[in-house]
Design a protein around this motif. Structure first.
Motif, PDB file in Angstrom:
ATOM      1  N   LEU A 170       0.831  -1.209   0.000  1.00 52.63           N
ATOM      2  CA  LEU A 170       0.000   0.000   0.000  1.00 52.63           C
ATOM      3  C   LEU A 170       0.862   1.254   0.000  1.00 52.63           C
ATOM      4  N   LYS A 171       2.103   1.103   0.428  1.00 54.31           N
ATOM      5  CA  LYS A 171       2.951   2.278   0.638  1.00 54.31           C
ATOM      6  C   LYS A 171       4.391   1.829   0.542  1.00 54.31           C
ATOM      7  N   TYR A 172       5.064   2.226  -0.541  1.00 57.86           N
ATOM      8  CA  TYR A 172       6.385   1.631  -0.785  1.00 57.86           C
ATOM      9  C   TYR A 172       7.411   2.018   0.260  1.00 57.86           C
TER      10      TYR A 172
ATOM     11  N   TYR B 205      -8.487   0.826  -0.144  1.00 55.84           N
ATOM     12  CA  TYR B 205      -7.382   1.247  -1.023  1.00 55.84           C
ATOM     13  C   TYR B 205      -6.724   0.021  -1.668  1.00 55.84           C
TER      14      TYR B 205
ATOM     15  N   ILE C  30      -6.643  -1.344  -5.929  1.00 58.13           N
ATOM     16  CA  ILE C  30      -5.565  -1.881  -6.770  1.00 58.13           C
ATOM     17  C   ILE C  30      -6.050  -3.149  -7.473  1.00 58.13           C
TER      18      ILE C  30
ATOM     19  N   GLU D  33     -13.116   5.763  -3.496  1.00 59.47           N
ATOM     20  CA  GLU D  33     -12.224   6.933  -3.514  1.00 59.47           C
ATOM     21  C   GLU D  33     -11.023   6.715  -4.442  1.00 59.47           C
ATOM     22  N   ARG D  34     -10.541   5.472  -4.544  1.00 59.44           N
ATOM     23  CA  ARG D  34      -9.279   5.240  -5.228  1.00 59.44           C
ATOM     24  C   ARG D  34      -9.343   4.418  -6.520  1.00 59.44           C
TER      25      ARG D  34
ATOM     26  N   ILE E  95      -2.107   1.270 -10.513  1.00 60.76           N
ATOM     27  CA  ILE E  95      -1.749   0.622  -9.256  1.00 60.76           C
ATOM     28  C   ILE E  95      -1.180   1.724  -8.366  1.00 60.76           C
ATOM     29  N   SER E  96      -1.712   1.859  -7.175  1.00 57.99           N
ATOM     30  CA  SER E  96      -1.185   2.880  -6.269  1.00 57.99           C
ATOM     31  C   SER E  96       0.069   2.355  -5.590  1.00 57.99           C
ATOM     32  N   LEU E  97       1.155   3.124  -5.700  1.00 60.03           N
ATOM     33  CA  LEU E  97       2.410   2.726  -5.045  1.00 60.03           C
ATOM     34  C   LEU E  97       2.476   3.274  -3.626  1.00 60.03           C
ATOM     35  N   LYS E  98       1.686   4.304  -3.355  1.00 56.41           N
ATOM     36  CA  LYS E  98       1.817   5.008  -2.080  1.00 56.41           C
ATOM     37  C   LYS E  98       0.493   5.696  -1.794  1.00 56.41           C
ATOM     38  N   TYR E  99      -0.231   5.180  -0.808  1.00 53.40           N
ATOM     39  CA  TYR E  99      -1.602   5.670  -0.645  1.00 53.40           C
ATOM     40  C   TYR E  99      -1.681   7.132  -0.235  1.00 53.40           C
ATOM     41  N   ASP E 100      -0.570   7.661   0.301  1.00 55.79           N
ATOM     42  CA  ASP E 100      -0.559   9.093   0.627  1.00 55.79           C
ATOM     43  C   ASP E 100       0.439   9.831  -0.270  1.00 55.79           C
TER      44      ASP E 100
ATOM     45  N   GLY F 230      -7.092   8.864  -8.387  1.00 60.51           N
ATOM     46  CA  GLY F 230      -6.421   8.095  -7.341  1.00 60.51           C
ATOM     47  C   GLY F 230      -5.227   8.848  -6.773  1.00 60.51           C
ATOM     48  N   ILE F 231      -4.542   8.212  -5.850  1.00 62.75           N
ATOM     49  CA  ILE F 231      -3.378   8.822  -5.198  1.00 62.75           C
ATOM     50  C   ILE F 231      -2.193   7.870  -5.335  1.00 62.75           C
TER      51      ILE F 231
ATOM     52  N   TYR G 293       4.580   8.214 -10.984  1.00 61.86           N
ATOM     53  CA  TYR G 293       5.995   8.112 -10.612  1.00 61.86           C
ATOM     54  C   TYR G 293       6.897   7.722 -11.777  1.00 61.86           C
TER      55      TYR G 293
END
Lengths: 322, 322
Positions: A170-172, A250, A254, A287-288, B168-173, B181-182, B188
Motif C-alpha cells: 500500500l505504501k512503498y 485502497y 488496486i 475513492e481510489r 496501481i497505487s504505489l503510495k496511498y498518501d 487516485g493517489i 511516478y
C-alpha cells in the motif's frame, strides 16, 4: 439416493484443523476439529491432519467418498501437492508434500490447495459468489489471504503462486512486512495492523474504553478488544475500524483496477465486524478505483463462515479441481 | 499462396495512427501513419482513422482481407466496440463506439480493443511473449498502460476494464493522479514522473548536464532529455533512471504477487533506455516480491517496437479475438 457423491474436506488453520464430509450440494455432514499444534513441528501437524481425516472417514463409512481435499496455508503446487513457500503460521511447512503425506495413509484421490483458494471455491459454488464468474476473495484475520477466480476457474498463476493479495504494497516506504516487502496490506489491515493502529491512536488521545480494558497496558490490545470496544461505542475503536476499512478499500482499488472483478468477497474474523467496516471499505475503494471498474464491482461479506475452507476443499474433489 | 489471410491493424496513439496490413504470420506489408489530431475533436480523430484504413486498403487490393482490428486508448467494451472510459490522450473519446464508426464506412468484420491489449497480443503471438501462457505487458511512456494474458487469452476483466496497471497505487498518501487516485504508478514512472523526479533532484544538487541542456529553466526538462543526459554519463540523470526503474519494480512486485506471471514484457519509449533501466526494475521487483513468484518470472523488453499495437490489432482478427 445411494448414488450421491461425498468428499472429505479439510481446512488447516494456524490453530485448528477442521475436517468434514461434504456432499455435491455443498452440504456438510459429519465434522470434527483437531488442534494444528504448529509449534510442535510439522510431523505433529501431519499426524493431526491424518487423525482428523481418519476420524471423519470412520464416521461416514456408509457414504460413497470420492476423495480428500485439503486447504492449507502457503503457496501450494496444486499438481504435486507440495508447499512451495510462505506459510508463517505453520513453521517448517514449506517443502512438505501434503499429497504424498495423505497418499501414505489413505487410498483416496487427494487434492491440495491454498486455504484461501479452497474457501473462495466454497463461496463461489455455494456462498456469496454463487452465479458469478470473476470474483476475488479476501480473508481479514491474523494474516490477509487472497484468491482469485477468473471465468469460473481458480486462478493459480503460472506456477501456483497467484493471489497473494495480503502482500500488495500500500505504501512503498511504509511498514516493513515479515514477507520481506514494505508497506504490505497485511501489515495495515490484519489483526496486528489493527493493534498497531489502536496503540498509535491511543498514544495521542488516552480517553478510551480500550485503555481500561487492558488496564493501561497498551501492549495487551488485540483486534478482538478493539472490536468489543467498537461495539460498546468507543470513539477510538470506531476510528481504528473506519481507518482499517478505508485502507482495505485502497488495497481493493488496486485489485479492482487490475482485475475488474464483478464481486469481492471478504471473510475472516475481522470481516464479522459488519456494515460499519464494509461501508468504510467501500468508501476507500470508491475513492481510489477507476470509476468504470468500481461501478461494476460489489464488495460483500462471505457467507459460509468458518466452514468455507473445508467445504471448498472437499468440493475441489467433487466439483472439478479447477 | 493466394489462400493466405490478411487483416488491417490500426494502433491509435496520442499523436499518430499507425495502420498496416498484417498476415497470419505476423508479417507487416503496407503501412502508413496519419496524425491523430486529438485536439481537433473526436470527429476529426474518427476521420483520420478512416483515412488511414482507406489508404491501407487501397494499397492491398490484391490481398484477401479478413477484417479490421483497432487498438485504441481507454477501457473498451470488446463486444460492442464502445470506449467506456479513461482515454485522457484523446479528449471526448469516452462514449464513442469505434466499431459502429468503422461499420459505417467499411464492409469488413471489425474488432476494437484497448491499445495495450492489442500490443501485448502482438508480443504474445510474435514477440517477447511467444511460447508463454501467462504474461503481463506494461508500456512506459506518456502514460503507463498494462495488459494481462492468462492461459493464452487476453484478460479483460468481468466487464472489459481489467489490466489498468498504470493505476496501481504505489503510495496511498503519495502524489495525486489525474485518474482521481493517489500515488499511482503512472505518476511516478511515466514521462511526467521522470520529469518531476529530475526537477526535484536538481533542486538539491544543481551540477548536472541537464541544467545546461535546458539553459537553467528546469520546467523545460523532459524524459527524453533525461535519457540523453544519462547516455552522456550525467549522474543526476542516472540516479533518476535508477530510481524510476526501482519504483517500476515495486509496482511489478504487486503484479507478481497477485498474478504470478511467467513473463513481464515492458515496452514504450522509456523502455528503450535499455539494460541499466531493466536491471533497476529487476532489483526493485526482487526486493519487494514474494521470493517464490519472483523466482518464476522474467522481466524482459518488448520486441516488436512501435508496430506491436498495429500487428496485435490485426492479429485479433486473424488469430482469435480472445
Amino acid at each position: 439416493m445411494g448414488s450421491k457423491n461425498f468428499a472429505v474436506g479439510c481446512d488447516m488453520g494456524a490453530t485448528k484443523i477442521i475436517s468434514c464430509v461434504v456432499d455435491s450440494d455443498g452440504k456438510v455432514g459429519y465434522e470434527c476439529r483437531f488442534p494444528t499444534e504448529a509449534a510442535r513441528g510439522t510431523k505433529k501437524v501431519g499426524e493431526n491432519l491424518i487423525s482428523a481425516i481418519k476420524e471423519t472417514l470412520s464416521n461416514c463409512k456408509d457414504k460413497n467418498i470420492s476423495g480428500i481435499g485439503i486447504g492449507t496455508p502457503g503457496q501450494i503446487n496444486f499438481e504435486t501437492g507440495e508447499v512451495l513457500g510462505s506459510a508463517p503460521n505453520i513453521p517448517g511447512w514449506t517443502g512438505v508434500n501434503v499429497k504424498e503425506l495423505i497418499a501414505s495413509e489413505f487410498d483416496y484421490p487427494c487434492v491440495v490447495d491454498n486455504d484461501v483458494n479452497a474457501a473462495i471455491w466454497g463461496e463461489f459454488l455455494y456462498g456469496a459468489g454463487k452465479g458469478c464468474k470473476d470474483i476475488v476473495g479476501i480473508t481479514l484475520g491474523t494474516g490477509i489471504g487472497g484468491a482469485v477466480i477468473v471465468d469460473g476457474k481458480l486462478y493459480r498463476g503460472s506456477k501456483f503462486c497467484g493471489g497473494e493479495l495480503g502482500h500488495i504494497s500500500l505504501k512503498y516506504d511504509g511498514i516493513p512486512c515479515r514477507c520481506g516487502g514494505i508497506g504490505c496490506f497485511e501489515e495495515y489491515c490484519s489483526s496486528r495492523g489493527i493493534k498497531r493502529m489502536a496503540i498509535s491512536k491511543l498514544k495521542s488521545k488516552k480517553r478510551s474504553l480500550l485503555v481500561s480494558m487492558v488496564e493501561g497496558d497498551l501492549k495487551k490490545i488485540t483486534s478482538e478488544l478493539v472490536t468489543q470496544a467498537y461495539h460498546k461505542g468507543d470513539e477510538i475503536a470506531k476510528a481504528v475500524i473506519r481507518e482499517t476499512g478505508r485502507l482495505t478499500g485502497y488495497a481493493l482499488s488496486i485489485i479492482i483496477n487490475i482485475l475488474n472483478p464483478e464481486k469481492i468477497i471478504i471473510g475472516g474474523g475481522i470481516a464479522t465486524i459488519g456494515d460499519f467496516l464494509f461501508n468504510a471499505i467501500r468508501d476507500g475503494a470508491k475513492e481510489r478505483s477507476l470509476p468504470v471498474p468500481y461501478s461494476q464491482v460489489s464488495i460483500v461479506p462471505a457467507k459460509l463462515g468458518v466452514m468455507a475452507g473445508a467445504i471448498g476443499a472437499g468440493s475441489l474433489i467433487l466439483k472439478g479441481a479447477q
